[in-house]
Design an enzyme around this catalytic site. Sequence first.
Site, PDB file in Angstrom:
ATOM      1  N   SER A  94      79.530  44.590  65.223  1.00 22.39           N
ATOM      2  CA  SER A  94      79.408  44.109  66.609  1.00 22.39           C
ATOM      3  C   SER A  94      78.893  42.663  66.677  1.00 22.39           C
ATOM      4  O   SER A  94      79.589  41.753  66.256  1.00 22.39           O
ATOM      5  CB  SER A  94      78.504  45.074  67.373  1.00 22.39           C
ATOM      6  OG  SER A  94      78.526  44.792  68.733  1.00 22.39           O
ATOM      7  N   ASP A 237      81.487  39.273  71.978  1.00 19.93           N
ATOM      8  CA  ASP A 237      80.790  39.427  70.698  1.00 19.93           C
ATOM      9  C   ASP A 237      81.860  39.666  69.624  1.00 19.93           C
ATOM     10  O   ASP A 237      83.057  39.573  69.897  1.00 19.93           O
ATOM     11  CB  ASP A 237      79.761  40.563  70.780  1.00 19.93           C
ATOM     12  CG  ASP A 237      80.396  41.923  71.003  1.00 19.93           C
ATOM     13  OD1 ASP A 237      81.510  41.969  71.537  1.00 19.93           O
ATOM     14  OD2 ASP A 237      79.776  42.940  70.627  1.00 19.93           O
ATOM     15  N   ASP A 239      83.170  42.187  68.068  1.00 21.53           N
ATOM     16  CA  ASP A 239      84.172  43.251  68.183  1.00 21.53           C
ATOM     17  C   ASP A 239      84.706  43.381  69.608  1.00 21.53           C
ATOM     18  O   ASP A 239      85.421  44.348  69.921  1.00 21.53           O
ATOM     19  CB  ASP A 239      83.636  44.591  67.664  1.00 21.53           C
ATOM     20  CG  ASP A 239      82.489  45.132  68.496  1.00 21.53           C
ATOM     21  OD1 ASP A 239      81.759  44.326  69.107  1.00 21.53           O
ATOM     22  OD2 ASP A 239      82.318  46.368  68.550  1.00 21.53           O
ATOM     23  N   ASP A 241      83.656  44.204  72.539  1.00 24.09           N
ATOM     24  CA  ASP A 241      83.382  45.240  73.530  1.00 24.09           C
ATOM     25  C   ASP A 241      82.422  44.716  74.595  1.00 24.09           C
ATOM     26  O   ASP A 241      82.077  45.425  75.532  1.00 24.09           O
ATOM     27  CB  ASP A 241      82.862  46.549  72.894  1.00 24.09           C
ATOM     28  CG  ASP A 241      81.536  46.399  72.195  1.00 24.09           C
ATOM     29  OD1 ASP A 241      81.106  45.256  71.951  1.00 24.09           O
ATOM     30  OD2 ASP A 241      80.916  47.434  71.875  1.00 24.09           O
TER      31      ASP A 241
HETATM   32 MG    MG Z   1      80.002  44.885  70.199  1.00 23.31          MG
END
Ligand code: MG
Length: 449
Positions: A94, A237, A239, A241
Amino acid sequence: MDIFGSSGVRGVVNDEITPTFALQVAQAAGTVWSASRVAVARDTRTSGRMLADAVSSGLGSVGVDVDRLGVVPTPAAHHHAAANGMPAVIVTASHNPPKFNGIKLVGTDGVGLDIETLEQIETAVIDGPTPTAAWDAVGTQRSIEDRREAYIKSVLEAVDRAAIQAAELTIALDPAHGAGCFTTPPLLRRLGCEVHTVNADANGRFPGRDPEPVPEHLKDLCRLVKAVDADLGIAHDGDADRAVFIDETGSPIDGSASLAALAAEELTDGDTMVSAVNVSQRVVDAVEGVGATLELTPIGATYLAERITDLRAGDTAVPIAGEGNGGIIFPPFRTARDGAYTAARFLELIADRPASAVVAPYTGYHMVRENIAYEDTTHRDRLLERAQTWAREHSGTLDTRDGYRIDTDDAWVLIRPSGTEPLIRVYAEAADPERAQHLVTKATTAMDH
Ligand code: MG
């Protein structure tokens, strides 16, 4: 949960997170799930392919077929899981620094695994080794070519495309060299935006900026907003999400202010919103303003997702949930954080007014955060004991569901150990910045005397 924290397991590559560990987790998950096919995804980290290969081998060894998704945003893996009714393993750390990686597990409904299933998998990892399949029963692998397009389409179909297109927006985008590099630029273009990017080449060394989308890492994006006269800056960020925003003047928008603006739009009287115990007063005001109810959980996406699932099972409407770090969940779309979907929903809000005007009602508070590092668990426990004593003696309402949160008439303060680092975090928020600072100083002094 010993292995999995509130957002999966994370650590330094080849120290805590090794190929052997990834393989063991995959074998345990593949056995507990009893699914015939599992998706494997990763973000752009240098160790991503190595660990995704280990995960895929582990799954194959216990007889599970694998859909290889390659580099995709975490929400695209959730989408693939839900759309195809299979669980997923995501190799990502992340927003953590480049030397980290980690593993997240997603169920067949596209929702992060509940605590009970995570604990079953942990037990299987600890008990190991997992029984493996015979030579003629090992799993096969296939590469899924259209997984990015399928995800982009799922977002396009769920937003007000006509309104966003009609607004002819200019957008500055910083996907942090992460998984969003492949999906958010084409998504925004298909929403009719003129897109300018920075840090948009996928690179697991993250040369342009650290993957955590906090204002000190977003100075280039703020400059880009001004240079191209953008209506909005969007940052993800690693990844993708999470999504945080820069207004049209080049100033970062507090993640709690954008959450509050989206919540005010989404909620109606009688709805429930789920957030974590560090929720900002901005969000509390937005929820109360429309007559909705706010439910707080411990910090971390796993806890939020579990509470949302429980509430919706009891027929409670939960149109939005999330935290002030840009991680927002729209359960009617999917019970998982989604940076691109969140960004597109924010574009709907700025279609007819500037971003600064959208968040103006939610800018009247100041949050102060400080960390105290601890050396070992004895030191940590001593600090927390002092925090507890201080919190119990302090006037106000005490909430102990995750650390110690005190609400007073004009401010709140929260003391809690970080879930991922050897730190005690201290937060305070008030309309008066000096009052917030004063509370943080009092709390840290009480702990560290
Ligand atoms: Mg993330």
